[in-house]
Design an enzyme around this catalytic site. Structure first.
Site, PDB file in Angstrom:
ATOM      1  N   ASP A   8      12.004 -86.139 -57.671  1.00  0.00           N
ATOM      2  CA  ASP A   8      11.016 -85.650 -58.175  1.00  0.00           C
ATOM      3  C   ASP A   8      10.996 -86.321 -59.665  1.00  0.00           C
ATOM      4  O   ASP A   8      11.883 -87.277 -60.253  1.00  0.00           O
ATOM      5  CB  ASP A   8      10.704 -84.214 -58.291  1.00  0.00           C
ATOM      6  CG  ASP A   8      11.487 -83.305 -59.245  1.00  0.00           C
ATOM      7  OD1 ASP A   8      12.329 -84.053 -60.034  1.00  0.00           O
ATOM      8  OD2 ASP A   8      11.242 -82.138 -59.297  1.00  0.00           O
ATOM      9  N   CYS A  65      16.543 -83.506 -58.459  1.00  0.00           N
ATOM     10  CA  CYS A  65      15.604 -83.185 -59.180  1.00  0.00           C
ATOM     11  C   CYS A  65      16.031 -82.506 -60.351  1.00  0.00           C
ATOM     12  O   CYS A  65      17.008 -82.893 -60.813  1.00  0.00           O
ATOM     13  CB  CYS A  65      14.846 -81.999 -58.431  1.00  0.00           C
ATOM     14  SG  CYS A  65      15.654 -80.706 -57.992  1.00  0.00           S
ATOM     15  N   HIS A  98      34.674 -80.106 -46.307  1.00  0.00           N
ATOM     16  CA  HIS A  98      34.483 -78.841 -45.555  1.00  0.00           C
ATOM     17  C   HIS A  98      33.212 -78.607 -44.896  1.00  0.00           C
ATOM     18  O   HIS A  98      33.183 -77.739 -43.904  1.00  0.00           O
ATOM     19  CB  HIS A  98      34.854 -77.802 -46.639  1.00  0.00           C
ATOM     20  CG  HIS A  98      36.171 -77.645 -47.317  1.00  0.00           C
ATOM     21  ND1 HIS A  98      36.637 -76.513 -47.934  1.00  0.00           N
ATOM     22  CD2 HIS A  98      37.219 -78.512 -46.885  1.00  0.00           C
ATOM     23  CE1 HIS A  98      37.881 -76.948 -48.122  1.00  0.00           C
ATOM     24  NE2 HIS A  98      38.394 -77.912 -47.639  1.00  0.00           N
ATOM     25  N   HIS A 133      36.894 -76.168 -40.359  1.00  0.00           N
ATOM     26  CA  HIS A 133      35.766 -76.484 -41.158  1.00  0.00           C
ATOM     27  C   HIS A 133      34.490 -76.822 -40.048  1.00  0.00           C
ATOM     28  O   HIS A 133      33.500 -76.497 -40.220  1.00  0.00           O
ATOM     29  CB  HIS A 133      35.887 -77.696 -41.934  1.00  0.00           C
ATOM     30  CG  HIS A 133      36.958 -77.129 -43.038  1.00  0.00           C
ATOM     31  ND1 HIS A 133      36.788 -76.206 -43.861  1.00  0.00           N
ATOM     32  CD2 HIS A 133      38.320 -77.911 -43.120  1.00  0.00           C
ATOM     33  CE1 HIS A 133      38.165 -76.346 -44.611  1.00  0.00           C
ATOM     34  NE2 HIS A 133      38.751 -77.030 -44.164  1.00  0.00           N
ATOM     35  N   ARG A 136      33.272 -73.756 -38.555  1.00  0.00           N
ATOM     36  CA  ARG A 136      32.312 -73.026 -39.451  1.00  0.00           C
ATOM     37  C   ARG A 136      31.063 -73.720 -39.529  1.00  0.00           C
ATOM     38  O   ARG A 136      30.015 -73.229 -39.777  1.00  0.00           O
ATOM     39  CB  ARG A 136      33.040 -72.765 -40.817  1.00  0.00           C
ATOM     40  CG  ARG A 136      34.082 -71.942 -40.855  1.00  0.00           C
ATOM     41  CD  ARG A 136      35.310 -72.101 -41.887  1.00  0.00           C
ATOM     42  NE  ARG A 136      36.382 -71.263 -41.824  1.00  0.00           N
ATOM     43  CZ  ARG A 136      37.484 -71.431 -42.341  1.00  0.00           C
ATOM     44  NH1 ARG A 136      37.608 -72.395 -43.341  1.00  0.00           N
ATOM     45  NH2 ARG A 136      38.544 -70.773 -42.065  1.00  0.00           N
TER      46      ARG A 136
HETATM   47  C1  RB5 Z   1      10.478 -79.462 -61.991  1.00  0.00           C
HETATM   48  O1  RB5 Z   1      10.101 -78.975 -63.055  1.00  0.00           O
HETATM   49  C2  RB5 Z   1      11.738 -78.694 -61.654  1.00  0.00           C
HETATM   50  O2  RB5 Z   1      11.382 -77.400 -61.088  1.00  0.00           O
HETATM   51  C3  RB5 Z   1      12.365 -79.322 -60.287  1.00  0.00           C
HETATM   52  O3  RB5 Z   1      12.714 -80.826 -60.770  1.00  0.00           O
HETATM   53  C4  RB5 Z   1      13.693 -78.707 -59.991  1.00  0.00           C
HETATM   54  O4  RB5 Z   1      14.666 -78.562 -60.878  1.00  0.00           O
HETATM   55  C5  RB5 Z   1      13.665 -77.698 -58.921  1.00  0.00           C
HETATM   56  O5  RB5 Z   1      14.520 -77.274 -58.326  1.00  0.00           O
END
Ligand code: RB5
Length: 149
Positions: A8, A65, A98, A133, A136
């Site tokens: 993102d 992200c 694992h 593993h 599991r």
């Molecule tokens: C975006 O602001 C942020 O929430 C996203 O990049 C991430 O960290 C979500 O888990």
């Protein structure tokens, strides 16, 4: 080997460098977005990458992200996905040894680009250890089969 990658806006700054890092090593990288610094919703990209991994269109996935957490939560809703948040190289190795993770999730906010590259390399250089593993991991997948029809 084909690798699907998605981010993102929280990790967009790392995506092109990560793709270069992997293509320089000879891997086929499928860029699943995002492609702008505009604020966007991480589940949209987690879903694209997770579906490619689950269908076999990609061998494994990398999701980035702000923290890696949202990406992992979303990707793990796709049947067949084991997405692990990996904050360091030890976690990266163990996620493969694992847990046989098929997606690793990295933080664009709390990890450097070099840390992210090192985690990807460490994950790719490990093998699933199998044995206990495997038992599991099979149990994880049984839970999925029970609740996600
Ligand atoms: C975006 O602001 C942020 O929430 C996203 O990049 C991430 O960290 C979500 O888990």
């Amino acid at each position: 080997m084909k690798i699907a990658i998605g981010t993102d806006h929280g990790a967009i700054d790392y995506k092109s460098e990560m793709i270069k890092h992997l293509t320089d090593k000879g891997f086929d990288v499928d860029d699943c977005g995002t492609n702008s610094t505009e604020s966007c919703d991480y589940p949209d990209f987690a879903k694209i990458v997770a579906e490619k991994v689950a269908s076999g269109d990609a061998d494994f996935g990398i999701l980035m992200c702000g923290t890696g957490i949202g990406m992992s939560l979303a990707a793990n809703k796709v049947k067949g996905i084991r997405a692990a948040v990996v904050p360091n190289v030890d976690y990266a190795k163990l996620s493969k040894q694992h847990n046989n993770a098929n997606i690793i999730c990295l933080s664009g906010r709390f990890m450097s680009l070099d840390d992210c590259k090192a985690c990807v390399d460490a994950y790719m250089n490990e093998e699933f250890a199998g044995d206990r593993h495997e038992r599991r991991v099979n149990k994880i997948m049984e839970i999925e089969n029970e609740y996600f029809k």
